[in-house]
Scaffold this motif. Sequence first.
Motif, mmCIF file in Angstrom:
data_model
loop_
_atom_site.group_PDB
_atom_site.id
_atom_site.type_symbol
_atom_site.label_atom_id
_atom_site.label_comp_id
_atom_site.label_asym_id
_atom_site.label_seq_id
_atom_site.Cartn_x
_atom_site.Cartn_y
_atom_site.Cartn_z
ATOM 1 N N ASN A 116 0.884 -1.275 -0.042
ATOM 2 C CA ASN A 116 0.123 0.113 0.017
ATOM 3 C C ASN A 116 0.756 1.151 0.105
ATOM 4 O O ASN A 116 0.436 2.363 -0.545
ATOM 5 N N GLU A 117 1.971 1.251 0.604
ATOM 6 C CA GLU A 117 2.826 2.391 0.835
ATOM 7 C C GLU A 117 3.756 2.598 -0.398
ATOM 8 O O GLU A 117 4.435 3.677 -0.520
ATOM 9 N N GLU A 118 3.730 1.387 -1.175
ATOM 10 C CA GLU A 118 4.797 1.645 -2.503
ATOM 11 C C GLU A 118 4.049 2.072 -3.689
ATOM 12 O O GLU A 118 2.757 1.571 -3.959
ATOM 13 N N PRO A 119 4.549 2.760 -4.432
ATOM 14 C CA PRO A 119 4.050 3.406 -5.610
ATOM 15 C C PRO A 119 3.475 2.438 -6.570
ATOM 16 O O PRO A 119 4.346 1.521 -6.689
ATOM 17 N N LEU A 120 2.717 2.447 -7.165
ATOM 18 C CA LEU A 120 2.126 1.678 -8.246
ATOM 19 C C LEU A 120 3.031 2.265 -9.574
ATOM 20 O O LEU A 120 2.949 3.273 -9.751
ATOM 21 N N ASN A 126 -0.976 7.635 -5.614
ATOM 22 C CA ASN A 126 0.553 7.293 -5.274
ATOM 23 C C ASN A 126 1.013 6.269 -6.321
ATOM 24 O O ASN A 126 1.339 5.253 -6.306
ATOM 25 N N TYR A 127 1.174 6.658 -7.641
ATOM 26 C CA TYR A 127 1.561 6.149 -8.746
ATOM 27 C C TYR A 127 3.154 6.934 -9.291
ATOM 28 O O TYR A 127 3.457 7.971 -9.201
ATOM 29 N N ASP A 128 3.798 5.824 -9.858
ATOM 30 C CA ASP A 128 4.996 6.436 -10.621
ATOM 31 C C ASP A 128 4.835 6.092 -12.041
ATOM 32 O O ASP A 128 4.460 5.107 -12.423
ATOM 33 N N PHE A 129 4.787 7.095 -12.877
ATOM 34 C CA PHE A 129 4.321 6.870 -14.237
ATOM 35 C C PHE A 129 5.793 6.965 -15.127
ATOM 36 O O PHE A 129 6.672 7.486 -14.788
ATOM 37 N N TYR A 130 5.779 5.906 -16.260
ATOM 38 C CA TYR A 130 6.816 5.960 -17.048
ATOM 39 C C TYR A 130 6.555 5.863 -18.386
ATOM 40 O O TYR A 130 5.166 5.543 -18.834
ATOM 41 N N ARG A 168 -5.438 -0.983 -7.243
ATOM 42 C CA ARG A 168 -4.512 -1.902 -6.411
ATOM 43 C C ARG A 168 -4.908 -3.008 -6.010
ATOM 44 O O ARG A 168 -4.073 -4.167 -6.355
ATOM 45 N N GLU A 169 -6.237 -3.439 -5.672
ATOM 46 C CA GLU A 169 -6.478 -4.660 -5.371
ATOM 47 C C GLU A 169 -6.698 -5.472 -6.728
ATOM 48 O O GLU A 169 -6.344 -6.861 -6.601
ATOM 49 N N GLU A 170 -7.038 -4.797 -7.811
ATOM 50 C CA GLU A 170 -7.555 -5.327 -9.047
ATOM 51 C C GLU A 170 -6.061 -6.008 -9.583
ATOM 52 O O GLU A 170 -5.981 -7.155 -9.967
ATOM 53 N N ILE A 171 -5.126 -5.071 -9.598
ATOM 54 C CA ILE A 171 -3.644 -5.265 -10.166
ATOM 55 C C ILE A 171 -3.099 -6.684 -9.262
ATOM 56 O O ILE A 171 -2.491 -7.601 -9.830
ATOM 57 N N ASN A 172 -3.198 -6.551 -7.985
ATOM 58 C CA ASN A 172 -2.537 -7.433 -7.221
ATOM 59 C C ASN A 172 -3.276 -8.755 -7.218
ATOM 60 O O ASN A 172 -2.344 -9.751 -7.346
ATOM 61 N N THR A 173 -4.403 -8.767 -7.350
ATOM 62 C CA THR A 173 -5.144 -9.796 -7.462
ATOM 63 C C THR A 173 -4.714 -10.736 -8.709
ATOM 64 O O THR A 173 -4.551 -12.144 -8.744
ATOM 65 N N TRP A 174 -4.693 -10.100 -9.615
ATOM 66 C CA TRP A 174 -4.220 -10.619 -11.178
ATOM 67 C C TRP A 174 -2.898 -11.122 -10.852
ATOM 68 O O TRP A 174 -2.297 -12.190 -11.493
#
Length: 373
Positions: free
Chosen positions: A167-171, A201-205, A307-313
Amino acid sequence: MCGIIGYAGSKPCAHGVLLSGLKALEYRGYDSSGIASFQGDQIKIVKAKGKIKELEEKIKDVPVVYYLHDFYTCCINPNLMKNDNQSCIDRDIPCEGCYYFGKKAEHLEKVRHFLRAFENRITFVAPAEYTKKHWIAFYPEYADKTIVISHQKAIGEYSGNKETALNEEPLRLGFVGAQKQIKGWDIFKKVVAAAEDAGCNYDFYYFGNGSEKVDGVTAVNVDIATQGKDAMIKNLKEKRISAVFLVCVWGETYSYTTYESHAANCYIFAMKSGGNIPYTVEKNHWGHVFSTEEELVKGILDEKTLREEINTWKKNAAPGAAAYMDNDDILKQFSDKRKAVVDWKSEQISLEQRLKRAALNVIFKELRLKNKQ
């Protein structure tokens, strides 16, 4: 003594013109004949002993393979975009009002004339089921002549980059590919601005070789010509990207970046109008397909749910491919034994041109194909 006839023009059936001319000379009693035609910077020669009908038999039996790289056979705009900003691949919006409409009828007549000339020996090859389905909607008469051969074959499995984000880590979210409107670049910039305003809390690339810089987006140079054909996959893995934006707004016929992203175990955001991208994503459960820009932005701003969607996948999805290799199945289309006897002669070119070509071939082999094995 010989008889010679020539033709200069753009007719797709130039061989027919030449055969007619040769038949007009046949009364002289020649015991052989041949036709030479330009193909790029080479000359293709077909020869036969005996009457002109022997040459005609060789030419008419040569199989023709037509590759469906885009939808140019369906409209003068190969992307099937009304006024270059609205996808019309599903044929659910009228052509009237589009600035390509005035030239469409003439263009399609030329295309159909060309296809009819070879319809008894032609095979259409689509790179994806999606492409085949939509192309035969325009040309149902060729449905039984259309096959699917994918550009690539998957090899092995890659189990890395499947860690869930704390949770504290940027996506880590990335845009993959060309900085073009039809590729969804403008949509991505809107998402970045909205997420920044919302304090997500996102990091974009950005992964590619485009020159535009966007505040809040870290650019990662990716160039397969100099870094090898697996450069995109390697960079996505290295940056541990959680999800990618493949938000094209036109009907992609294939999309290498879709398979590259999945090979790095990245969740994929796609737009419904993106052609083979959303088709592949939904079919394989590789990500989330959005119907509109507004729906996409709303989904990205809902950070907890995303976050939940991505982590579950990440936890439950099958791993991506370890690598992709070029699919040489298309070569089988050229294994038909009904071939003409063909000789190739190089066009006369200068020493300087030959040296340039040789140098380019070396560069191509050393750089672009260095990771083919």
